[in-house]
Design an enzyme around this catalytic site. Structure first.
Site, PDB file in Angstrom:
ATOM      1  N   SER A  29       1.375   6.622   2.505  1.00  0.00           N
ATOM      2  CA  SER A  29       2.147   7.582   3.298  1.00  0.00           C
ATOM      3  C   SER A  29       3.373   8.082   2.554  1.00  0.00           C
ATOM      4  O   SER A  29       4.001   7.347   1.782  1.00  0.00           O
ATOM      5  CB  SER A  29       2.597   6.932   4.604  1.00  0.00           C
ATOM      6  OG  SER A  29       1.491   6.406   5.286  1.00  0.00           O
TER       7      SER A  29
ATOM      8  N   ASN B 106      -5.455   6.611  15.822  1.00  0.00           N
ATOM      9  CA  ASN B 106      -6.699   6.607  16.594  1.00  0.00           C
ATOM     10  C   ASN B 106      -7.186   8.019  16.906  1.00  0.00           C
ATOM     11  O   ASN B 106      -8.390   8.231  17.094  1.00  0.00           O
ATOM     12  CB  ASN B 106      -6.528   5.759  17.854  1.00  0.00           C
ATOM     13  CG  ASN B 106      -6.571   4.275  17.508  1.00  0.00           C
ATOM     14  OD1 ASN B 106      -6.516   3.916  16.335  1.00  0.00           O
ATOM     15  ND2 ASN B 106      -6.686   3.425  18.510  1.00  0.00           N
TER      16      ASN B 106
ATOM     17  N   GLN C  61       0.837  -1.196   0.000  1.00  0.00           N
ATOM     18  CA  GLN C  61       0.000   0.000   0.000  1.00  0.00           C
ATOM     19  C   GLN C  61       0.881   1.258   0.000  1.00  0.00           C
ATOM     20  O   GLN C  61       1.673   1.448   0.919  1.00  0.00           O
ATOM     21  CB  GLN C  61      -0.862  -0.018   1.263  1.00  0.00           C
ATOM     22  CG  GLN C  61      -1.827   1.129   1.393  1.00  0.00           C
ATOM     23  CD  GLN C  61      -2.561   1.061   2.729  1.00  0.00           C
ATOM     24  OE1 GLN C  61      -1.959   0.790   3.757  1.00  0.00           O
ATOM     25  NE2 GLN C  61      -3.855   1.293   2.710  1.00  0.00           N
ATOM     26  N   GLY C  62       0.723   2.101  -0.997  1.00  0.00           N
ATOM     27  CA  GLY C  62       1.543   3.302  -1.110  1.00  0.00           C
ATOM     28  C   GLY C  62       0.755   4.565  -0.839  1.00  0.00           C
ATOM     29  O   GLY C  62       0.427   5.304  -1.770  1.00  0.00           O
TER      30      GLY C  62
ATOM     31  N   GLU D 254     -10.016  -1.242   5.386  1.00  0.00           N
ATOM     32  CA  GLU D 254      -8.893  -1.403   6.317  1.00  0.00           C
ATOM     33  C   GLU D 254      -9.364  -1.198   7.761  1.00  0.00           C
ATOM     34  O   GLU D 254      -8.928  -1.878   8.680  1.00  0.00           O
ATOM     35  CB  GLU D 254      -7.812  -0.377   5.953  1.00  0.00           C
ATOM     36  CG  GLU D 254      -6.514  -0.561   6.693  1.00  0.00           C
ATOM     37  CD  GLU D 254      -5.411   0.334   6.137  1.00  0.00           C
ATOM     38  OE1 GLU D 254      -5.723   1.328   5.457  1.00  0.00           O
ATOM     39  OE2 GLU D 254      -4.229   0.042   6.399  1.00  0.00           O
TER      40      GLU D 254
HETATM   41  C1  LIG Z   1       2.911  -0.978  11.464  1.00  0.00           C
HETATM   42  C2  LIG Z   1       2.644   0.106  10.467  1.00  0.00           C
HETATM   43  C3  LIG Z   1       2.395  -0.229   9.145  1.00  0.00           C
HETATM   44  C4  LIG Z   1       2.176   0.762   8.202  1.00  0.00           C
HETATM   45  N1  LIG Z   1       1.986   0.384   6.896  1.00  0.00           N
HETATM   46  C5  LIG Z   1       1.786   1.333   5.954  1.00  0.00           C
HETATM   47  C6  LIG Z   1       1.636   0.955   4.588  1.00  0.00           C
HETATM   48  O1  LIG Z   1       1.702  -0.223   4.227  1.00  0.00           O
HETATM   49  N2  LIG Z   1       1.446   1.927   3.662  1.00  0.00           N
HETATM   50  C7  LIG Z   1       1.376   3.244   4.008  1.00  0.00           C
HETATM   51  O2  LIG Z   1       1.159   4.078   3.131  1.00  0.00           O
HETATM   52  N3  LIG Z   1       1.537   3.648   5.305  1.00  0.00           N
HETATM   53  C8  LIG Z   1       1.748   2.718   6.286  1.00  0.00           C
HETATM   54  N4  LIG Z   1       1.924   3.094   7.598  1.00  0.00           N
HETATM   55  C9  LIG Z   1       1.980   4.511   7.930  1.00  0.00           C
HETATM   56  C10 LIG Z   1       0.741   5.008   8.654  1.00  0.00           C
HETATM   57  O3  LIG Z   1      -0.354   5.055   7.769  1.00  0.00           O
HETATM   58  C11 LIG Z   1       1.074   6.393   9.230  1.00  0.00           C
HETATM   59  O4  LIG Z   1       2.084   6.216  10.202  1.00  0.00           O
HETATM   60  C12 LIG Z   1      -0.142   7.027   9.862  1.00  0.00           C
HETATM   61  O5  LIG Z   1      -1.106   7.369   8.897  1.00  0.00           O
HETATM   62  C13 LIG Z   1       0.254   8.319  10.633  1.00  0.00           C
HETATM   63  O6  LIG Z   1       0.972   9.187   9.836  1.00  0.00           O
HETATM   64  P1  LIG Z   1       2.372   9.777  10.328  1.00  0.00           P
HETATM   65  O7  LIG Z   1       3.220   8.643  10.787  1.00  0.00           O
HETATM   66  O8  LIG Z   1       2.884  10.641   9.250  1.00  0.00           O
HETATM   67  O9  LIG Z   1       2.033  10.610  11.633  1.00  0.00           O
HETATM   68  P2  LIG Z   1       1.443  12.091  11.663  1.00  0.00           P
HETATM   69  O10 LIG Z   1       0.317  12.194  10.704  1.00  0.00           O
HETATM   70  O11 LIG Z   1       2.563  13.042  11.539  1.00  0.00           O
HETATM   71  O12 LIG Z   1       0.844  12.149  13.128  1.00  0.00           O
HETATM   72  C14 LIG Z   1       1.655  12.351  14.288  1.00  0.00           C
HETATM   73  C15 LIG Z   1       0.729  12.405  15.494  1.00  0.00           C
HETATM   74  O13 LIG Z   1      -0.154  13.545  15.381  1.00  0.00           O
HETATM   75  C16 LIG Z   1      -1.515  13.129  15.490  1.00  0.00           C
HETATM   76  N5  LIG Z   1      -2.367  13.929  14.593  1.00  0.00           N
HETATM   77  C17 LIG Z   1      -2.109  14.241  13.303  1.00  0.00           C
HETATM   78  N6  LIG Z   1      -3.117  14.970  12.793  1.00  0.00           N
HETATM   79  C18 LIG Z   1      -4.050  15.098  13.768  1.00  0.00           C
HETATM   80  C19 LIG Z   1      -5.345  15.728  13.850  1.00  0.00           C
HETATM   81  N7  LIG Z   1      -5.889  16.355  12.796  1.00  0.00           N
HETATM   82  N8  LIG Z   1      -6.019  15.634  15.021  1.00  0.00           N
HETATM   83  C20 LIG Z   1      -5.492  14.984  16.093  1.00  0.00           C
HETATM   84  N9  LIG Z   1      -4.269  14.370  16.068  1.00  0.00           N
HETATM   85  C21 LIG Z   1      -3.579  14.426  14.927  1.00  0.00           C
HETATM   86  C22 LIG Z   1      -1.506  11.673  15.050  1.00  0.00           C
HETATM   87  O14 LIG Z   1      -2.613  10.970  15.597  1.00  0.00           O
HETATM   88  C23 LIG Z   1      -0.185  11.179  15.613  1.00  0.00           C
HETATM   89  O15 LIG Z   1      -0.326  10.848  16.966  1.00  0.00           O
HETATM   90  C24 LIG Z   1       2.157   2.128   8.576  1.00  0.00           C
HETATM   91  C25 LIG Z   1       2.385   2.480   9.914  1.00  0.00           C
HETATM   92  C26 LIG Z   1       2.645   1.490  10.845  1.00  0.00           C
HETATM   93  C27 LIG Z   1       2.905   1.893  12.277  1.00  0.00           C
END
Ligand SMILES: Cc1cc2nc3c(=O)[nH]c(=O)nc-3n(C[C@H](O)[C@H](O)[C@H](O)COP(=O)(O)OP(=O)(O)OC[C@H]3O[C@@H](n4cnc5c(N)ncnc54)[C@H](O)[C@@H]3O)c2cc1C
Length: 388
Positions: free
Chosen positions: A128, A371, A125-126, A245
């Site tokens: 992030s 979450n 899945q692409g 998902e």
């Molecule tokens: C085990 C695992 C597998 C994964 N697999 C994939 C994959 O296959 N493909 C893929 O594309 N991605 C994948 N991901 C990435 C995942 O989708 C992202 O980590 C996730 O969407 C959060 O984005 P971020 O890490 O950029 O954190 P950020 O978006 O930077 O968030 C940082 C913190 O800020 C909080 N936050 C951000 N915005 C808000 C808001 N508006 N209100 C309240 N709180 C907020 C978040 O909840 C978090 O606690 C994976 C992640 C993990 C841990």
């Protein structure tokens, strides 16, 4: 509501239970997040496919059994009960496939679904990017039209791509209209990872497994046929994938019912001196898994009767991800210092699986949309609270 299964469903249960008893490997396979372990898991997936157990609820022409959603739940329950291997095909069969059924052309379904069911194509899945996670509409990877070639040229970077280093294909969002507002002008592409201009770089995790990859695109060409849904309409298509998902398919109740059954067993072996608090945690975890099962039956009833759970799928995601942490915390509480022993330590309990499971459970509140984001969705779209 009648919560009993009929004779046909029970016969289906007996058939899958017997097959799993005869075929599930006696010793657990190595982690599917390593190159060697992944290859062994793919062999297992091919065995499932050969006997038509890989995608039971799909139509027969795509390799399934045309089983009902109720039977799919039964299969999942039996699968986890039997301790069968983790599904390394899950991004394809549980996330992308429902999106194909909703948005794919007939040619796309005929081409991709049987190959996915057979574990010939392995999807990652692409979504992030380094600067776009929760804020998915902030992606900057772009696709530029190549009229002469009849397709698009992709440029940019994806990250946190689960098992990307071992997969063959990626589905992802790319910006096709930079002038449009953030949610518009995105398109959903299907990209073979061996395309010229695509570079996949595995990323090691703290636990040593190479479970993630970064994927780089430098002018990589994909033809028009590799677009799922319409050009510039990718946001709506991607939301269908995220709804799978977070909702029914990625984490079925069977997974947690099996985990809490193992937890009760652990309590019987290691709980004698744990005291009332730990006992209560074990009982609560078991009840939570049962509650999730009942809640899911309601979701399935809705789907079967033509109502979509919609934004309510965020509630599922909140529930299973936080329950999974609690289940593993209870187990580590029962084990005390023994819980810290790694798999090959002589006194390790259950080959160190509880600690490994605990570490993975901590990522549940992050992947599939954090979450915090799910709580925002529930507040605004399920409860109807104001945005500010
Ligand atoms: C085990 C695992 C597998 C994964 N697999 C994939 C994959 O296959 N493909 C893929 O594309 N991605 C994948 N991901 C990435 C995942 O989708 C992202 O980590 C996730 O969407 C959060 O984005 P971020 O890490 O950029 O954190 P950020 O978006 O930077 O968030 C940082 C913190 O800020 C909080 N936050 C951000 N915005 C808000 C808001 N508006 N209100 C309240 N709180 C907020 C978040 O909840 C978090 O606690 C994976 C992640 C993990 C841990």
């Amino acid at each position: 509501m009648d919560l009993t299964f009929g004779d046909e469903d029970e016969a289906f249960r007996a058939e899958c239970r017997a097959w799993l008893a005869a075929n599930v490997p006696a010793a657990p396979l190595p982690s599917g997040d390593t190159s060697d372990g992944f290859a062994q898991h793919v062999e297992w997936e091919k065995l499932l496919f050969a006997d038509r157990w890989s995608v039971v609820s799909w139509p027969e022409e795509y390799g399934g059994r045309g089983a009902s959603l109720w039977q799919w739940l039964i299969f999942e329950e039996e699968y986890y009960r039997a301790g069968a291997p983790q599904r390394v095909t899950q991004n394809g069969i549980f996330l992308l496939a429902p999106t194909f059924f909703e948005f794919g052309t007939q040619e796309q379904k005929d081409h991709y679904l049987p190959r996915m069911a057979a574990a010939d194509d392995l999807w990652c899945q692409g979504w992030s990017e380094p600067n776009a996670g929760s804020d998915l509409a902030g992606i900057t990877s772009r696709a530029v039209r190549d009229e002469a070639m009849g397709g698009w040229r992709l440029t940019g970077q994806k990250t946190w791509t689960t098992r990307g280093a071992f997969c063959t294909d990626l589905f992802g969002l790319f910006r096709t209209d930079p002038e449009a507002s953030r949610h518009k002008g995105l398109t959903y592409f299907l990209v073979p990872l061996d395309t010229e201009g695509v570079t996949v770089r595995g990323v090691g995790r703290l636990d040593g497994d190479e479970g993630f990859a970064e994927v780089f695109f430098e002018d990589a060409f994909v033809p028009d046929a590799n677009i799922l849904g319409d050009v510039h309409q990718g946001w709506g298509v991607a939301m269908a994938t995220t709804s799978s998902e977070r909702g029914l398919t990625l984490r079925s109740p069977g997974r947690f019912m099996a985990a809490t059954a193992r937890l009760v067993d652990l309590y019987r072996r290691h709980g004698a001196t744990g005291g009332a608090t730990l006992r209560d945690q074990v009982i609560q975890a078991w009840m939570d898994a049962e509650a999730y099962q009942l809640y899911t039956l309601r979701d399935v009833t809705d789907i079967v009767e033509g109502r979509s759970p919609g934004a309510r799928s965020s509630l599922n995601k909140l529930w299973w991800s936080e329950m999974d942490v609690r289940i593993h915390e209870a187990a580590l509480g029962l084990l005390g210092p023994l819980g810290e022993l790694v798999d090959d330590a002589p006194d390790a309990v259950d080959a160190g699986a509880w600690m490994k499971g605990f570490q993975f459970s901590l990522s549940g509140p992050i992947y599939a949309g954090t979450n915090e984001i799910q709580r925002n969705i529930v507040a605004e779209r399920v409860l109807g609270l104001p945005r500010k």
